[in-house]
Write an enzyme that holds these catalytic residues in place. Structure first.
Site, PDB file in Angstrom:
ATOM      1  N   HIS A  70      37.552  38.680  47.926  1.00 47.45           N
ATOM      2  CA  HIS A  70      37.267  37.813  46.780  1.00 47.45           C
ATOM      3  C   HIS A  70      37.177  36.340  47.210  1.00 47.45           C
ATOM      4  O   HIS A  70      37.852  35.459  46.667  1.00 47.45           O
ATOM      5  CB  HIS A  70      38.330  37.989  45.692  1.00 47.45           C
ATOM      6  CG  HIS A  70      37.773  37.730  44.310  1.00 47.45           C
ATOM      7  ND1 HIS A  70      38.072  38.515  43.227  1.00 47.45           N
ATOM      8  CD2 HIS A  70      36.926  36.782  43.851  1.00 47.45           C
ATOM      9  CE1 HIS A  70      37.453  38.059  42.151  1.00 47.45           C
ATOM     10  NE2 HIS A  70      36.745  37.008  42.508  1.00 47.45           N
ATOM     11  N   GLU A 115      43.087  43.831  42.378  1.00 43.29           N
ATOM     12  CA  GLU A 115      43.185  42.837  43.450  1.00 43.29           C
ATOM     13  C   GLU A 115      44.552  42.151  43.443  1.00 43.29           C
ATOM     14  O   GLU A 115      44.973  41.684  42.385  1.00 43.29           O
ATOM     15  CB  GLU A 115      42.068  41.795  43.289  1.00 43.29           C
ATOM     16  CG  GLU A 115      40.672  42.396  43.364  1.00 43.29           C
ATOM     17  CD  GLU A 115      39.571  41.404  43.030  1.00 43.29           C
ATOM     18  OE1 GLU A 115      38.402  41.703  43.321  1.00 43.29           O
ATOM     19  OE2 GLU A 115      39.879  40.331  42.464  1.00 43.29           O
ATOM     20  N   ARG A 154      32.292  41.932  39.488  1.00 45.05           N
ATOM     21  CA  ARG A 154      33.626  42.428  39.159  1.00 45.05           C
ATOM     22  C   ARG A 154      33.763  43.857  39.672  1.00 45.05           C
ATOM     23  O   ARG A 154      32.842  44.670  39.559  1.00 45.05           O
ATOM     24  CB  ARG A 154      33.866  42.405  37.642  1.00 45.05           C
ATOM     25  CG  ARG A 154      34.068  40.998  37.059  1.00 45.05           C
ATOM     26  CD  ARG A 154      35.392  40.394  37.520  1.00 45.05           C
ATOM     27  NE  ARG A 154      35.656  39.083  36.932  1.00 45.05           N
ATOM     28  CZ  ARG A 154      35.364  37.926  37.496  1.00 45.05           C
ATOM     29  NH1 ARG A 154      34.749  37.925  38.682  1.00 45.05           N
ATOM     30  NH2 ARG A 154      35.651  36.791  36.904  1.00 45.05           N
TER      31      ARG A 154
END
Length: 321
Positions: free
Chosen positions: A288, A269, A240
């Site tokens: 991601h 994000e 994270r």
């Protein structure tokens, strides 16, 4: 609950951009599929649904107050920090997640990032395409120093399914493995040595983050811990973004106190254009995607379908509430 229900999928595109199928869920009720849902749209799109399937759309106490029909939230992820679990329990709402679907894919991405940094395939390929090898007087063209992993020390923070699998692969490369973990030494493979956070940051050549984001792990990579590391160390973050003080990492990179930072996650994000890691030297960011191979997404789809089926059979699985 055996009758047909309304099922709302509020951010379907994340799991299924078009190459998978939601059709098996039609067996259980009427599907309402939305590729993306804003906070302003959440109530209207879910007010008639007994089951909501979400990846990142947030649900809290105020939301639950306006959704009296809601009985179950199925999260299409392992992490579920977008759901207020205490509020869900108060409202009698079951929350299920999807454990361990992405372990092989995320592990593969960790080493894709690491090998990118140690072997410089991109730089050597570019040099070859530009004719630099062809112009060389020698059979090999040694411009960018490569690094062997055997004998190096990898420090892993968090030994869940992914952290343990990363340790297994690192061990196969001949790396020494140290870890910060709550697990007892006798519950770990013999090749993993538990150490303190201070020792991990000071001894590691590579640090790989795999802990969940909690108040205790927030910004665990910071000015203090970065002051402990070797200047040739690499940090990899596929956990994270919030585990890292991004300004502190960018500063360490600029001051050459950290060799490289490679991450698949950022604190916000999609990131804002002024995120300091997007333009820092030796910062390598992917958007991601570590979890998102087709194989992993299919496993996630299967778990999601089984979570819905189990809940409707009054025997919910993968409960986190």
């Amino acid at each position: 609950m055996t009758e047909k229900v309304n099922i709302a999928i509020v951010d379907a595109h994340t799991l299924n951009p078009g190459d998978l199928s939601w059709k098996p869920l039609e067996e259980f009720g009427t599907l309402h599929i939305y590729d993306n849902t804003t906070p302003q749209e959440t109530i209207e799109r879910t007010k008639d649904s007994e089951i909501v399937i979400t990846n990142k759309v947030c649900f809290n106490s105020d939301t639950f107050d306006k959704l009296p029909k809601l009985k179950c939230i199925v999260v299409t992820a392992t992490g579920y920090n977008n759901i207020d679990i205490a509020a869900a329990q108060k409202h009698g709402i079951v929350v299920c997640n999807a454990p361990n679907y992405s372990t092989p894919s995320v592990t593969q991405h960790v080493f894709a990032l690491l090998l990118h940094l140690t072997n410089h395939i991109d730089k050597y390929t570019a040099d070859c395409n530009e004719g630099k090898w062809a112009a060389s007087q020698h059979f090999c063209y040694l411009k960018h120093q490569t690094t062997e992993l055997t004998g190096k020390t990898m420090g892993i923070i968090g030994l869940g399914n992914i952290g343990l699998n990363v340790a297994k692969v690192a061990h196969s490369f001949g790396m020494n493995i140290i870890a910060e973990t709550s697990k007892k030494p006798n519950n770990l493979p013999e090749y993993i040595k538990p150490v303190s956070r201070t020792m991990l940051f000071s001894q590691s050549d590579v640090i790989s983050l795999h802990a969940p984001l909690t108040p205790q792990t927030h910004h665990l990579v910071n000015d203090t811990t970065l002051s402990l590391i070797k200047p040739n160390a690499i940090i990899i973050n596929t956990a994270r973004g919030g585990m890292v003080d991004e300004h502190a990492v960018a500063k360490a990179l600029k001051e050459q106190k950290l060799a490289a930072y490679a991450a698949d996650v950022l604190s916000i994000e999609p990131p804002s254009p002024d995120n300091p890691l997007l333009n820092a030297p030796n910062s390598f960011i992917t958007p991601h995607i570590a979890w998102a191979t087709q194989e992993a997404r299919q496993r996630l789809m299967d778990i999601t379908i089984n979570n819905v089926k189990a809940f409707l059979s009054n025997n919910p699985i993968n409960k986190v509430s």
